[in-house]
Design an enzyme around this catalytic site. Sequence first.
Site, mmCIF file in Angstrom:
data_model
loop_
_atom_site.group_PDB
_atom_site.id
_atom_site.type_symbol
_atom_site.label_atom_id
_atom_site.label_comp_id
_atom_site.label_asym_id
_atom_site.label_seq_id
_atom_site.Cartn_x
_atom_site.Cartn_y
_atom_site.Cartn_z
ATOM 1 N N HIS A 1 -9.593 2.530 -0.376
ATOM 2 C CA HIS A 1 -8.147 2.289 -0.355
ATOM 3 C C HIS A 1 -7.719 1.783 -1.730
ATOM 4 O O HIS A 1 -8.001 0.641 -2.096
ATOM 5 C CB HIS A 1 -7.803 1.276 0.728
ATOM 6 C CG HIS A 1 -6.333 1.137 0.970
ATOM 7 N ND1 HIS A 1 -5.373 1.762 0.193
ATOM 8 C CD2 HIS A 1 -5.645 0.452 1.920
ATOM 9 C CE1 HIS A 1 -4.174 1.455 0.641
ATOM 10 N NE2 HIS A 1 -4.303 0.666 1.685
ATOM 11 N N GLU B 1 -1.452 5.342 13.440
ATOM 12 C CA GLU B 1 -1.060 6.561 12.739
ATOM 13 C C GLU B 1 -1.193 7.773 13.663
ATOM 14 O O GLU B 1 -0.321 8.646 13.696
ATOM 15 C CB GLU B 1 -1.902 6.746 11.465
ATOM 16 C CG GLU B 1 -1.363 7.871 10.573
ATOM 17 C CD GLU B 1 -1.934 7.827 9.164
ATOM 18 O OE1 GLU B 1 -2.870 7.050 8.905
ATOM 19 O OE2 GLU B 1 -1.418 8.593 8.311
ATOM 20 N N HIS C 1 -2.496 8.158 5.835
ATOM 21 C CA HIS C 1 -2.733 6.843 5.242
ATOM 22 C C HIS C 1 -4.197 6.491 5.546
ATOM 23 O O HIS C 1 -4.909 6.095 4.646
ATOM 24 C CB HIS C 1 -1.750 5.821 5.819
ATOM 25 C CG HIS C 1 -1.817 4.494 5.145
ATOM 26 N ND1 HIS C 1 -1.713 4.350 3.784
ATOM 27 C CD2 HIS C 1 -1.993 3.235 5.633
ATOM 28 C CE1 HIS C 1 -1.821 3.061 3.461
ATOM 29 N NE2 HIS C 1 -1.994 2.369 4.568
ATOM 30 N N PHE D 1 1.328 -3.323 3.995
ATOM 31 C CA PHE D 1 1.512 -4.694 4.484
ATOM 32 C C PHE D 1 2.943 -5.102 4.142
ATOM 33 O O PHE D 1 3.421 -4.827 3.053
ATOM 34 C CB PHE D 1 0.586 -5.648 3.722
ATOM 35 C CG PHE D 1 -0.769 -5.821 4.322
ATOM 36 C CD1 PHE D 1 -1.153 -5.165 5.473
ATOM 37 C CD2 PHE D 1 -1.678 -6.680 3.732
ATOM 38 C CE1 PHE D 1 -2.414 -5.348 6.026
ATOM 39 C CE2 PHE D 1 -2.947 -6.872 4.270
ATOM 40 C CZ PHE D 1 -3.309 -6.206 5.411
ATOM 41 N N LYS E 1 -9.238 8.388 1.756
ATOM 42 C CA LYS E 1 -9.817 7.041 1.642
ATOM 43 C C LYS E 1 -11.253 7.002 2.158
ATOM 44 O O LYS E 1 -11.994 6.071 1.851
ATOM 45 C CB LYS E 1 -8.947 6.029 2.390
ATOM 46 C CG LYS E 1 -7.566 5.835 1.745
ATOM 47 C CD LYS E 1 -6.747 4.768 2.451
ATOM 48 C CE LYS E 1 -5.382 4.562 1.803
ATOM 49 N NZ LYS E 1 -4.398 5.601 2.181
ATOM 50 N N CYS F 1 0.811 -1.223 0.000
ATOM 51 C CA CYS F 1 0.000 0.000 0.000
ATOM 52 C C CYS F 1 0.842 1.268 0.000
ATOM 53 O O CYS F 1 0.304 2.369 -0.026
ATOM 54 C CB CYS F 1 -0.942 -0.024 1.185
ATOM 55 S SG CYS F 1 -1.883 -1.559 1.227
#
Lengths: 395, 426
Positions: free
Chosen positions: B353, B327, B316, B412, B348, B176
């Site tokens: 996403h 975060e 993010h 990830f 997002k 990502c």
Amino acid sequence: MPAERDAVITGIGLVSSLGEGGAAHLTALRADDFHPVIDTASFPPYPLHPLPPIEFDRQIPKRGDQRQMETWQRLGTYAAGLALDQAGVKGQPALLERMDMIVAAGGGERDPAADAAILTDLPGAADPESLLNRRLLSDLRPTLFLAQLSNLLAGNVSIVHGVVGGSRSFMGEEAAGADAVRVAVARIAAGQGELFLVGGAYAPTRPEVLLHYEMAGQLWKRPWAPIWARQDAGGGMVLGTVGCFLVIESRAHAAARGAAAMATIDRVVTDRCRRRPGDATAIAARQVAALEGHFDPAATAVISAASGAAAPTAEERAWLAGLGLPVRAAATALGHTIEPSFPAALALAALSVHAGRLFPPLEAGEAPMDGPLRQALVTGWGHWRGESLGLVTAA
Amino acid sequence: MAADTDSQGRPIVVVTGIGVITSLGQGVADNWGALAAGRSGLKRITRFPLDGLRTTVAGSIDFVPLEEFSTPALSEAIAAGAIEEAVAMAAVGSKGAFPGPLFLALPPVELEWPQRRALAAASGAEGAIGYPDLLRAAAGGGFVATYERFLFASVGETLAERFGTRGVPIEVSTACASGATAIQLGIEAIRRGETDVALAAGTDSSVNVEALIRFSLLSALSTRNDPPAAAARPFSKDRDGFVMAEGAGALVLESLAHARARGATILGVLEGCGEHADSFHRTRSSPDGKPIIACMNRAIADAGLAPGQIGYVNAHGTGTPENDKMEWQCLAAVFGAAAGALPVSSNKSMIGHTLSAAGAIEAVFTLLSLRNGLLPPTINYDIPDPALPIDCVPNVARPADVAHALSNSFGFGGQNVSLVLGREPA
């Protein structure tokens, strides 16, 4: 002239069907009558260079970590550990904290039994799409997703070995491996990093891997033959199993921490074309012309990462014949290994210039080299796209 | 006139062209309009049957025609759309001859079910079908196009050919964070003088049944399906996962000197980038947040700035319980007591996403936020999470005069990248 921002190799982690470590590879390659290790039994009619016996515990101590990886990730993580060990970086948090990693990655392993069971049941299903949903929900193993995900070889190297300065994975078959090295060398030259871990892994002893190349008729299906001899019978790839990582750092950085440099990577260049006849040759000719004066032909050999695929291998063979240097085809020894094929050929080149002599011909079509070896060109022509050239010099 | 180099003597990297496609629409104008209005592009999936699926919402792109659907085919089509817009805006090079390399973030490639089923059908096998049958069918011919389509290099090669970019396109995957990594590679190439111009793009079109189920099995996806527009709820107390989405973003990067010399319009500055990998776990961040904190600090330092000079964070902000908590904790560590007053919003919440594309798309949106003086909101922020005292620009866009912004991307596999973007050259 050695310069502080030269990129030097201080660690080579190489695992293939021939064994593990640089010394084991040189020993195997220097045998009077070289024979590769070939598995003809697992996937007939396709010969393959298999995984050698490996005690994964030695580099991946936690069994839980090993279970989270498919073979290519496990092999790569193991090879990365070998490279870090040799370079004296293993277990050194201060170095690992700022070590940058560039991995050339494929991935995409399947669960063949699950695929087969679903494909078997789909044609008779009243509602095939609904069946597919239900079967995927019940048959997919969540762990397989991560075990086959492209960027998770790098992820596992971070987890197992603690390399965390940076982490990037390049995809794109052979060219990804060459660009991984190219970018590391360019960043070192520009002061955008001092210490890199670069490489990849490939494990083709799986039906879905063979399937992909068989769709294009790229695989050799007769008894094993070396690369150049294979071309006279139509050509084709014999895939091989390789984990290969290199620790590459600036000469100054290696010197400051007392690490021994095995070889200097003078240059890596990559390019692409549409592969009309002669396109790749034109690129290679430009690439080698740009190195004019940087190598001494009397003490230079070529380690070719030729894939065996018919058209590019035939074209490369003709171009190499014109170059007039002794040539060794790495894939005769290791099999063709896609993403790590260029790093692995570069590793064989570095080991050879470090030893000061070239290993004997791997087949009748390769010329012997009796004199000392100081430098090696490394060619990496992708089986589909990408033309790469590297030059290494004994450090 | 300010210098062409930054405080470290490196060429300043500016953006002279942007392009974007998301579930909100095609092009910068439509996307910005929707973002500014706080509109969601998420909807119920219609691409495949939803039988048995716990998640039925996604930000899929269904308005781009394709001859045969596959993830690489759609990834390529939408990347081409975004790149075309960016290159036209930058007006650099000539048609089909972009004067620099391509750095492309894209999802990993593997054969998909329609192709696998086509091989099974071609095998003629009745009863049990296995890989030997598929191999036999493959050897029978007729699948060369499938082989090319599912090479990892396929999308990049096609785009390189179409736009005439220089050299081998570099396809990158840092999960990502991929889109941000592609931009980072471009910044570095320009800074080291390898090129004056580079194209950085990210694309993703992973809304297929197997990919959806994979993320679902990792318990990563929201199951709050109804209404779809409310599924993505970053920072809200009742957030329950991310929503898969498709999209592409493209940026023409250029050295300031080169852009000035040709009189190009400068849309913004890529002031800094930073990364730090996590060694904790394959899908979870280190509980102490150190890698993410180091990532943000490296990016801010690389830009020659102090945290206090950052006026906006494009988070993010996936909307998973863990990501948003982590975060926020890391933002609190980097920005200290000022963190609670710093606007931090998640695109997002509206576009979902976009995975490999997210870093590129959100860099485009961050530039637009700076340029337009308007911070897009985090929509669906209905129930504040007392554990996250964050100013997430709740629900309504907010005018703001911001000079420097941070854009975060965490993947990830522990691959974290942050970018610092500025409104104009210092």
